[in-house]
Design a protein around this motif. Structure first.
Motif, PDB file in Angstrom:
ATOM      1  N   SER A   1      70.798  35.434 -37.105  1.00  0.00           N
ATOM      2  CA  SER A   1      71.271  35.060 -35.511  1.00  0.00           C
ATOM      3  C   SER A   1      70.899  33.661 -35.570  1.00  0.00           C
ATOM      4  CB  SER A   1      70.427  35.746 -34.600  1.00  0.00           C
ATOM      5  OG  SER A   1      70.831  37.028 -34.505  1.00  0.00           O
ATOM      6  N   LEU A   2      70.250  32.890 -36.455  1.00  0.00           N
ATOM      7  CA  LEU A   2      69.797  31.202 -36.366  1.00  0.00           C
ATOM      8  C   LEU A   2      70.921  30.614 -36.424  1.00  0.00           C
ATOM      9  CD1 LEU A   2      66.937  30.228 -36.204  1.00  0.00           C
ATOM     10  CD2 LEU A   2      67.055  29.783 -38.678  1.00  0.00           C
ATOM     11  N   THR A   3      70.961  29.735 -35.302  1.00  0.00           N
ATOM     12  CA  THR A   3      72.059  28.656 -35.334  1.00  0.00           C
ATOM     13  C   THR A   3      71.734  27.312 -35.125  1.00  0.00           C
ATOM     14  OG1 THR A   3      72.153  28.830 -32.901  1.00  0.00           O
ATOM     15  CG2 THR A   3      73.622  30.363 -34.092  1.00  0.00           C
ATOM     16  N   LYS A   4      70.193  26.994 -34.956  1.00  0.00           N
ATOM     17  CA  LYS A   4      69.761  25.838 -34.829  1.00  0.00           C
ATOM     18  C   LYS A   4      68.265  25.727 -35.605  1.00  0.00           C
ATOM     19  CE  LYS A   4      71.713  24.545 -30.309  1.00  0.00           C
ATOM     20  NZ  LYS A   4      71.492  23.743 -29.286  1.00  0.00           N
ATOM     21  N   LEU A   5      68.054  24.744 -36.543  1.00  0.00           N
ATOM     22  CA  LEU A   5      67.019  24.794 -37.186  1.00  0.00           C
ATOM     23  C   LEU A   5      66.668  23.178 -37.419  1.00  0.00           C
ATOM     24  CD1 LEU A   5      64.764  25.791 -39.245  1.00  0.00           C
ATOM     25  CD2 LEU A   5      66.242  25.597 -41.043  1.00  0.00           C
ATOM     26  N   ASN A   6      65.323  22.910 -36.901  1.00  0.00           N
ATOM     27  CA  ASN A   6      64.900  21.590 -36.986  1.00  0.00           C
ATOM     28  C   ASN A   6      63.735  21.538 -37.854  1.00  0.00           C
ATOM     29  OD1 ASN A   6      64.296  18.879 -36.716  1.00  0.00           O
ATOM     30  ND2 ASN A   6      64.640  18.893 -34.413  1.00  0.00           N
ATOM     31  N   MET A   7      64.131  20.748 -39.031  1.00  0.00           N
ATOM     32  CA  MET A   7      62.824  20.552 -40.185  1.00  0.00           C
ATOM     33  C   MET A   7      62.730  18.881 -40.141  1.00  0.00           C
ATOM     34  SD  MET A   7      61.987  23.658 -41.649  1.00  0.00           S
ATOM     35  CE  MET A   7      61.261  22.867 -43.157  1.00  0.00           C
ATOM     36  N   LYS A   8      63.122  18.406 -39.462  1.00  0.00           N
ATOM     37  CA  LYS A   8      62.856  16.884 -39.497  1.00  0.00           C
ATOM     38  C   LYS A   8      61.406  16.341 -39.541  1.00  0.00           C
ATOM     39  CE  LYS A   8      65.240  13.944 -37.029  1.00  0.00           C
ATOM     40  NZ  LYS A   8      65.705  13.212 -38.319  1.00  0.00           N
TER      41      LYS A   8
ATOM     42  N   ASP B   1      57.949  17.675 -37.757  1.00  0.00           N
ATOM     43  CA  ASP B   1      56.756  17.118 -37.776  1.00  0.00           C
ATOM     44  C   ASP B   1      55.966  18.328 -38.163  1.00  0.00           C
ATOM     45  OD1 ASP B   1      57.220  14.281 -36.578  1.00  0.00           O
ATOM     46  OD2 ASP B   1      58.400  15.636 -35.310  1.00  0.00           O
ATOM     47  N   ASN B   2      55.905  18.708 -39.367  1.00  0.00           N
ATOM     48  CA  ASN B   2      54.637  19.688 -39.857  1.00  0.00           C
ATOM     49  C   ASN B   2      54.418  19.252 -41.440  1.00  0.00           C
ATOM     50  OD1 ASN B   2      53.682  21.890 -37.923  1.00  0.00           O
ATOM     51  ND2 ASN B   2      55.806  21.871 -37.652  1.00  0.00           N
TER      52      ASN B   2
ATOM     53  N   LYS C   1      72.196  28.261 -50.432  1.00  0.00           N
ATOM     54  CA  LYS C   1      70.911  27.658 -50.205  1.00  0.00           C
ATOM     55  C   LYS C   1      71.042  26.222 -49.373  1.00  0.00           C
ATOM     56  CE  LYS C   1      68.405  30.205 -53.648  1.00  0.00           C
ATOM     57  NZ  LYS C   1      67.571  30.175 -54.882  1.00  0.00           N
ATOM     58  N   LYS C   2      72.189  25.907 -48.906  1.00  0.00           N
ATOM     59  CA  LYS C   2      72.166  24.611 -48.200  1.00  0.00           C
ATOM     60  C   LYS C   2      72.141  24.805 -46.647  1.00  0.00           C
ATOM     61  CE  LYS C   2      75.222  22.505 -51.417  1.00  0.00           C
ATOM     62  NZ  LYS C   2      76.378  22.898 -52.178  1.00  0.00           N
ATOM     63  N   ILE C   3      71.190  24.335 -46.138  1.00  0.00           N
ATOM     64  CA  ILE C   3      70.523  24.600 -44.720  1.00  0.00           C
ATOM     65  C   ILE C   3      71.142  23.273 -43.908  1.00  0.00           C
ATOM     66  CG2 ILE C   3      68.707  25.238 -43.162  1.00  0.00           C
ATOM     67  CD1 ILE C   3      69.309  27.075 -45.402  1.00  0.00           C
ATOM     68  N   ARG C   4      71.883  23.536 -42.875  1.00  0.00           N
ATOM     69  CA  ARG C   4      72.124  22.269 -41.953  1.00  0.00           C
ATOM     70  C   ARG C   4      71.036  22.506 -41.135  1.00  0.00           C
ATOM     71  NH1 ARG C   4      77.159  21.258 -38.861  1.00  0.00           N
ATOM     72  NH2 ARG C   4      76.041  19.422 -38.555  1.00  0.00           N
ATOM     73  N   THR C   5      70.505  21.184 -40.615  1.00  0.00           N
ATOM     74  CA  THR C   5      69.462  21.153 -39.853  1.00  0.00           C
ATOM     75  C   THR C   5      69.854  20.350 -38.507  1.00  0.00           C
ATOM     76  OG1 THR C   5      68.738  19.059 -40.379  1.00  0.00           O
ATOM     77  CG2 THR C   5      67.535  21.028 -41.404  1.00  0.00           C
ATOM     78  N   PHE C   6      69.439  20.765 -37.343  1.00  0.00           N
ATOM     79  CA  PHE C   6      70.102  20.160 -36.144  1.00  0.00           C
ATOM     80  C   PHE C   6      68.718  19.362 -35.309  1.00  0.00           C
ATOM     81  CE2 PHE C   6      72.353  23.631 -37.044  1.00  0.00           C
ATOM     82  CZ  PHE C   6      73.653  23.526 -36.562  1.00  0.00           C
TER      83      PHE C   6
END
Length: 269
Positions: A167-174, A152-153, A236-241
């Motif tokens: 170390s990043l395991t969770k990324l939320n770009m929704k 939400d940005n 460059k494929k990012i999985r979002t959580f």
């Protein structure tokens, strides 16, 4: 009301703050002043040098004191659902901070200092529900960061440095207006929203052989891999959580509505 003066809000004294301190099961000293109608950051809190965790969420604080960095004992800071537009540079002095929640405020990119890159102990950072379109490149130094919320940005592109946060395991770009280059790079196309899903991370040792094989096969399909492990940023494929949350970050409605939901707790006397 005298001209030029806004509502004072709830005044928190040092005495009130000391009474509100509780010890967590793991032995940390936690101060919770959430949902109390506070409009001005209580500077008296800076005298509580033994406090490890501070929760000032769901108030109406518009500005943090310039010397917030003097709160050097903090390991956990929750300021979600306030009215902050910027963060002072001194926040970079909170080098022991492991969890920082600034979601559901009014932050703009110009209000984020490069000193955020000094918070190298940070494991969880939530910047969701703000007005951000870029992040300070200095944040590439956050090598301990495991969870990053940017939902939400106003991001059109994923910040480049995110790809090197090992170390990043969770990324939320929704719910960002993300776009990606296609073909010769002259065209951009909106990223299609993916169906929502709940993601639970478990260690391989917790799975039976059949489940482990199934998870690996599904992971390869989601990341587009044909075999081998690879990491979450390969090609460059990012999985979002979409389920990324950090303590007390459950604001799913707009800020004004959220603030009206009073916590069911007895007032501090």
């Amino acid at each position: 009301m005298p001209k030029g003066k806004g509502p004072k809000g709830t005044k928190v004294t040092l005495k009130i703050a000391k009474k509100a301190i509780r010890t967590t099961p793991d032995g940390r000293r936690r101060l919770t002043l959430s949902n109390m109608g506070i409009t001005i950051f209580p500077k008296c809190l800076l005298k509580l040098t033994s406090v490890d965790e501070l929760d000032l969420s769901r108030n109406q604080i518009q500005k943090l004191p310039d010397n917030i960095g003097n709160f050097s004992s903090l390991r956990w800071l929750d300021l979600h659902s306030n009215k902050l537009e910027s963060v002072p540079e001194s926040i970079g002095n909170l080098v022991g901070l492991t969890h920082l929640n600034l979601s559901n405020n009014r932050l703009v990119s110009a209000g984020l200092p490069s000193t955020l890159g000094f918070l190298t102990s940070l494991k969880s950072l939530n910047l969701g529900m703000n007005q951000l379109d870029t992040l300070p490149p200095a944040m590439a130094a956050l090598n301990s960061l495991q969870e990053l919320g940017l939902f939400d940005n106003l991001f059109i592109n994923l910040p480049e440095f995110v790809k090197v946060l090992r170390s990043l395991t969770k990324l939320n770009m929704k719910r960002n207006p993300l776009s990606y280059a296609q073909g010769d790079g002259e065209r951009t196309q909106k990223v299609k929203s993916e169906p929502e899903e709940d993601v639970y991370l478990v260690h391989e040792s917790s799975l039976c052989r059949t489940c482990l094989k199934r998870c690996k096969e599904q992971g390869e399909r989601l990341t587009g891999g044909g075999g081998g492990g690879g990491d979450m940023f390969e090609d460059k494929k990012i999985r979002t959580f979409p389920g990324l949350m950090v303590p007390n970050s459950v604001a799913t409605v707009n800020q004004d509505v959220w603030r009206l939901r009073k916590a069911e707790q007895k007032p501090i006397k």
